[in-house]
Scaffold this active site. Structure first.
Site, PDB file in Angstrom:
ATOM      1  N   HIS A  95      -2.195  -1.215  -2.608  1.00 33.03           N
ATOM      2  CA  HIS A  95      -0.848  -1.618  -2.208  1.00 33.03           C
ATOM      3  C   HIS A  95      -0.927  -2.910  -1.400  1.00 33.03           C
ATOM      4  O   HIS A  95      -2.010  -3.342  -1.020  1.00 33.03           O
ATOM      5  CB  HIS A  95      -0.188  -0.527  -1.358  1.00 33.03           C
ATOM      6  CG  HIS A  95      -0.865  -0.360  -0.033  1.00 33.03           C
ATOM      7  ND1 HIS A  95      -2.004   0.420   0.116  1.00 33.03           N
ATOM      8  CD2 HIS A  95      -0.599  -0.892   1.184  1.00 33.03           C
ATOM      9  CE1 HIS A  95      -2.405   0.364   1.385  1.00 33.03           C
ATOM     10  NE2 HIS A  95      -1.567  -0.429   2.052  1.00 33.03           N
ATOM     11  N   HIS A 113      -1.959  -9.221   0.841  1.00 33.90           N
ATOM     12  CA  HIS A 113      -3.237  -8.936   0.196  1.00 33.90           C
ATOM     13  C   HIS A 113      -3.275  -7.484  -0.259  1.00 33.90           C
ATOM     14  O   HIS A 113      -2.510  -6.651   0.223  1.00 33.90           O
ATOM     15  CB  HIS A 113      -4.401  -9.226   1.143  1.00 33.90           C
ATOM     16  CG  HIS A 113      -4.463  -8.285   2.306  1.00 33.90           C
ATOM     17  ND1 HIS A 113      -3.654  -8.439   3.419  1.00 33.90           N
ATOM     18  CD2 HIS A 113      -5.190  -7.168   2.515  1.00 33.90           C
ATOM     19  CE1 HIS A 113      -3.909  -7.462   4.276  1.00 33.90           C
ATOM     20  NE2 HIS A 113      -4.823  -6.667   3.750  1.00 33.90           N
TER      21      HIS A 113
END
Length: 183
Positions: free
Chosen positions: A48, A130
């Site tokens: 995620h 990220h």
């Protein structure tokens, strides 16, 4: 004698949550990167991008947290993850975009504003989108191998409960918040 029960506290964060196709494409980055860097690959169902890490929240404030997220109105957008990088301070290899879409930056700013308005405290640091792919990796300052771009269509964001047990971290999506039709 009256007994007071301790209130349940949940460890929570808001995130972008990939669908199965996007998750599979991201997981495909892990074997070649692990071959280069070692480390432990994150489980595909945990991949995620965190938007805001809220941390510990008393269970009675969960509905207020959902309300804060519902007040955020953003537009859907595309997020291209194009590069793998290494953070030496925490030994993480991650996927990142070359440029941050303005809609993503705005979404984080709006979400943080709404959380502050509802008196939530959260980690405040410069936002760097990220997806953590490997933990306990070892690498140098050299560039990591090139990876095939993962095109991610962002149509919503989620509220996630972070749980820890003897197997490690696992995540439970508690709510989804749709974004308006995007570009």
């Amino acid at each position: 004698m009256e007994s007071k029960e301790k209130e349940t506290v949940l460890r929570l964060f808001f995130a972008l949550w990939p669908n199965t196709v996007e998750r599979t494409a991201l997981a495909a980055w892990q074997p070649p990167l692990r071959e280069s860097c070692g480390g432990r690959a994150m489980l595909p169902d945990t991949l995620h991008t965190t938007l805001v890490f809220v941390g510990n929240v008393a269970e009675h404030r969960l509905e207020t947290l959902r309300l804060a997220a519902q007040e955020v109105s953003g537009r859907g957008f595309g997020l291209d993850l194009t590069e793998a990088h290494y953070w030496g301070h925490n030994h993480i290899v991650y996927a990142a975009p070359q440029t941050v879409p303005v809609q993503l930056a705005d979404l984080v700013i709006d979400l943080e504003h709404s959380l502050r308005k509802h008196r939530f405290h959260f980690e405040q640091r410069p936002y760097k989108p990220h997806v953590t792919l490997l933990r306990n990796a070892q690498w140098s300052e050299a560039s990591l191998p090139a990876m095939r771009t993962v095109r991610w269509r962002i149509e919503d964001f989620v509220l996630v409960h972070s749980l820890s047990d003897e197997q490690g971290a696992r995540y439970e999506v508690l709510a989804r918040f749709p974004l308006q039709g995007g570009d």
